[in-house]
Write an enzyme that holds these catalytic residues in place. Structure first.
Site, PDB file in Angstrom:
ATOM      1  N   ASN A   1       2.922  -0.864  -5.237  1.00 35.74           N
ATOM      2  CA  ASN A   1       2.775   0.312  -4.377  1.00 35.74           C
ATOM      3  C   ASN A   1       1.753   1.273  -4.980  1.00 35.74           C
ATOM      4  OD1 ASN A   1       4.867   0.649  -6.313  1.00 35.74           O
ATOM      5  ND2 ASN A   1       5.783   2.334  -5.177  1.00 35.74           N
TER       6      ASN A   1
ATOM      7  N   GLU B   1       4.139  -4.683  -0.768  1.00 33.86           N
ATOM      8  CA  GLU B   1       4.030  -5.870   0.093  1.00 33.86           C
ATOM      9  C   GLU B   1       2.731  -5.853   0.897  1.00 33.86           C
ATOM     10  OE1 GLU B   1       6.483  -3.737  -0.256  1.00 33.86           O
ATOM     11  OE2 GLU B   1       8.441  -4.606   0.148  1.00 33.86           O
TER      12      GLU B   1
ATOM     13  N   CYS C   1       6.404  -2.860   6.504  1.00 28.88           N
ATOM     14  CA  CYS C   1       5.975  -4.098   5.830  1.00 28.88           C
ATOM     15  C   CYS C   1       6.513  -5.326   6.550  1.00 28.88           C
ATOM     16  CB  CYS C   1       6.407  -4.083   4.369  1.00 28.88           C
ATOM     17  SG  CYS C   1       5.453  -2.900   3.396  1.00 28.88           S
TER      18      CYS C   1
END
Ligand code: THU
Length: 134
Positions: A45, A58, A91
């Site tokens: 992230n 992701e 995501c």
């Protein structure tokens, strides 16, 4: 998952988590996405002072993969904090575009506890290219 053991994918997600840029939430996440050709794309992230422009691990992994020419995926491992966590709604939607039945392997910061689910379970009746007739 042929050829690439789950342990390797989990290890790569745990490794990627260490590179997270999460000074605002303090919540580091790592992901490792396995492409059908055997390549693994890792992501973490990346937060931003504006907060809203933060990108999850992701999606970092997926966008790296797409930009490197991969289009088909078999599995993603996601490493969170004290326990495994499931991918956020955004995501799930972005992954669904390319792999509606993706194997999702969720683990903690150490890769100890592991849970699995299919993306089709996490995002049932999802909206994807087929919904547009594509
Ligand atoms: N985060 C991810 O990277 N993946 C998820 O699926 C859930 C949330 C990140 C975004 C933010 O940087 C931090 O975790 C807290 O929400």
């Amino acid at each position: 998952m042929e050829g690439t053991p789950r342990e390797e994918l989990v290890r790569r997600a745990v490794e990627a988590r260490k590179r997270a840029y999460a000074p605002y939430s303090g919540f580091a996440v790592g992901a490792a996405l396995l492409a059908a050709d055997g390549r693994i794309f890792a992501g973490c992230n990346v937060e931003n002072a504006s907060y809203g422009l933060t990108v999850c691990a992701e999606r970092t992994a997926l966008f790296k993969a797409i930009s490197e020419g991969a289009r088909e995926f078999e599995a993603i491992a996601i490493a969170c904090g004290e326990g495994p966590c499931a991918p956020c709604g955004a995501c799930r939607q972005v992954l669904y575009e390319f792999a509606p039945d993706l194997l999702v392997i969720m683990t903690d910061a150490a890769g100890g506890e592991v849970r699995e689910a299919r993306l089709s379970e996490l995002l049932p009746r999802g909206f994807g290219p087929k919904s547009l007739g594509a």
